[in-house]
Write an enzyme that holds these catalytic residues in place. Structure first.
Site, PDB file in Angstrom:
ATOM      1  N   GLY A  50       0.810  -1.215   0.000  1.00 40.66           N
ATOM      2  CA  GLY A  50       0.000   0.000   0.000  1.00 40.66           C
ATOM      3  C   GLY A  50       0.846   1.269   0.000  1.00 40.66           C
ATOM      4  CG  ASN A 130      -5.623   2.656   9.152  1.00 40.42           C
ATOM      5  OD1 ASN A 130      -6.035   3.697   8.653  1.00 40.42           O
ATOM      6  ND2 ASN A 130      -4.584   2.624   9.967  1.00 40.42           N
ATOM      7  CD  GLN A 158      -7.305  -1.655   6.976  1.00 39.11           C
ATOM      8  OE1 GLN A 158      -8.108  -2.535   7.263  1.00 39.11           O
ATOM      9  NE2 GLN A 158      -6.043  -1.703   7.366  1.00 39.11           N
ATOM     10  CB  SER A 178      -1.812  -3.597   1.319  1.00 39.80           C
ATOM     11  OG  SER A 178      -0.753  -4.242   1.959  1.00 39.80           O
ATOM     12  CG  HIS A 180      -0.183  -6.961   4.884  1.00 41.25           C
ATOM     13  ND1 HIS A 180      -0.229  -6.575   6.197  1.00 41.25           N
ATOM     14  CD2 HIS A 180       0.124  -5.851   4.188  1.00 41.25           C
ATOM     15  CE1 HIS A 180       0.045  -5.297   6.278  1.00 41.25           C
ATOM     16  NE2 HIS A 180       0.260  -4.827   5.073  1.00 41.25           N
ATOM     17  CB  CYS A 306       2.347   1.947  11.693  1.00 45.46           C
ATOM     18  SG  CYS A 306       1.257   1.372  10.435  1.00 45.46           S
TER      19      CYS A 306
HETATM   20  N1  PLP Z   1      -3.310   2.382   3.946  1.00 43.82           N
HETATM   21  C1  PLP Z   1      -4.028   1.794   4.919  1.00 43.82           C
HETATM   22  C2  PLP Z   1      -5.439   2.241   5.142  1.00 43.82           C
HETATM   23  C3  PLP Z   1      -3.465   0.790   5.708  1.00 43.82           C
HETATM   24  O1  PLP Z   1      -4.178   0.233   6.690  1.00 43.82           O
HETATM   25  C4  PLP Z   1      -2.140   0.381   5.441  1.00 43.82           C
HETATM   26  C5  PLP Z   1      -1.576  -0.679   6.262  1.00 43.82           C
HETATM   27  O2  PLP Z   1      -0.635  -0.760   6.849  1.00 43.82           O
HETATM   28  C6  PLP Z   1      -1.419   1.026   4.403  1.00 43.82           C
HETATM   29  C7  PLP Z   1      -2.048   2.023   3.686  1.00 43.82           C
HETATM   30  C8  PLP Z   1      -0.002   0.678   4.090  1.00 43.82           C
HETATM   31  O3  PLP Z   1       0.061  -0.561   3.423  1.00 43.82           O
HETATM   32  P1  PLP Z   1       1.416  -1.400   3.443  1.00 43.82           P
HETATM   33  O4  PLP Z   1       1.637  -1.824   4.857  1.00 43.82           O
HETATM   34  O5  PLP Z   1       1.132  -2.558   2.516  1.00 43.82           O
HETATM   35  O6  PLP Z   1       2.487  -0.528   2.910  1.00 43.82           O
END
Ligand code: PLP
Length: 368
Positions: A50, A130, A158, A178, A180, A306
């Site tokens: 993402g 998220n 999400q 993304s 995962h 995060c």
């Molecule tokens: N955007 C949202 C809403 C997310 O929940 C995440 C998750 O971590 C990301 C972006 C970033 O994705 P990635 O961890 O695959 O870089």
């Protein structure tokens, strides 16, 4: 994924027969991801996740429209978007960060008023948050943005695999995904680039992905993403028809409110993805609760993964008007399509016991 590490480990961009097996597997995965989100396979670019997809869009738009230096996003976006916007701000761009109401929703009227035709290069708004699971009216936001001749990107990380998507039927120009977040492997994702929209790669490299993303493809990751997308598509259609996961989450919330005094739910008044529950347990320290719940075999988060360990209150809750003290008393529980009632009962019992323990050490709170 395993055969693509152990047996068919060829580089899909090579010319020999062995490589064609890997190439075919990548194209199958592309079709699977495209089907999940309702677009054409050739509109899918595989990325590392993402964050890369979002950053690519922001940088592509900046490269393609040097005459336009205004971007609109929202205060509750993921850090991946907020950091990409802040980078443009350091280069002299103007960034409008739309606020949200107490349920986490931005206003379409405010968006409309913020767009400056001829100056705004991009509107980027997430489809589902998220931390709270709150869903935004992306089709409407994209339509009113496109009417003003401005490009629209949505962070759909999400939303994919949780709610049905038909992006090809909307004027969304770009969307980020993304693997995962929908049961696939970590470190792989996708970017949807509408075929009629101009594009500029972040990583030109060797011209892979039709010149849209250089670098040797992560074949096992992409194959895993495709398989996860296919499984998620079946689960999402079933959920749209039957609403089993949403009912399970709602029952969990009702039971939580019945067993623990003074629980406050965040974003419950807005449309949400069916798996997320975000709530405040007044009188508990959320970081402490995460540790105690972990000891009891229950994995939950404070805010976003995060931000775990950070002392700063969640920027999402802060934007919703939740005071810092209340934000530090907030947990997020995420269910999946495979979560069982027995697991939820175990989580409820652990929550009751942890809250009782933590409230004892905070004066002014009853134990349950
Ligand atoms: N955007 C949202 C809403 C997310 O929940 C995440 C998750 O971590 C990301 C972006 C970033 O994705 P990635 O961890 O695959 O870089």
């Amino acid at each position: 994924m395993q055969p693509f590490w152990l047996e068919n480990w060829a580089n899909p961009s090579s010319g020999y027969r062995f490589a064609r097996v890997a190439k075919r597997a990548v194209e199958t995965a592309r079709a699977q991801v495209a089907a999940l989100i309702g677009v054409e396979p050739e509109e899918i670019v595989f990325t590392s996740g993402g964050t890369e997809s979002i950053t690519t869009v922001v940088q592509a738009v900046a490269a393609l429209h040097p005459d336009r230096r205004h971007l609109i996003t929202c205060a509750t976006e993921h850090e991946a978007m907020l950091a990409a916007a802040a980078e443009l701000e350091r280069r002299g761009w103007e960034i409008t960060r739309l606020g949200v109401d107490a349920e986490g929703r931005f206003s379409l009227d405010e968006l409309c008023a913020a767009i400056r035709p001829g100056e705004t290069a991009l509107v980027s708004l997430m489809m589902a948050n998220n931390e709270t699971g709150v869903c935004h009216p992306i089709a409407d936001a994209a339509a009113l943005t496109a009417e003003q001749g401005v490009l629209f990107h949505t962070d759909a990380v999400q939303a994919a695999g949780k709610v049905p998507l038909a992006l090809g039927q909307t004027p969304v120009a770009f969307a980020s995904f993304s693997a995962h977040k929908l049961g696939g492997p970590k470190g792989v994702g996708a970017l949807y680039v509408r075929k009629t929209v101009r594009f500029h790669p972040l990583l030109p490299g060797g011209g892979q992905e039709d010149g849209r993303r250089g670098g040797t493809l992560n074949v096992p990751g992409i194959v895993g993403f495709g398989a996860a997308a296919q499984a998620a598509q079946a689960a999402v259609s079933q959920e749209a028809a039957e609403g089993v996961l949403a009912r399970r989450r709602d029952a969990f919330e009702a039971e939580l409110a019945r067993r623990i005094e003074n629980v406050e739910f965040h974003g419950r008044g807005a449309p949400r993805v069916p798996n997320t529950s975000n709530f405040r347990l007044p009188g508990i320290d959320a970081q402490g609760a995460v540790i105690l719940l972990d000891n009891a075999g229950v994995c939950v988060s404070t805010g976003s993964a995060c931000a775990t360990g950070s002392l700063k209150p969640s920027h999402v809750l802060t934007a919703m008007g939740v005071p810092a003290v209340a934000a530090r008393e907030t947990l997020r529980v995420s269910l999946s399509f495979t979560t069982t009632d027995a697991e939820l009962e175990k989580a409820l019992q652990a929550l009751v016991s942890v809250v009782a323990k933590l409230r004892v050490i905070r004066p002014g709170f009853t134990a349950t």
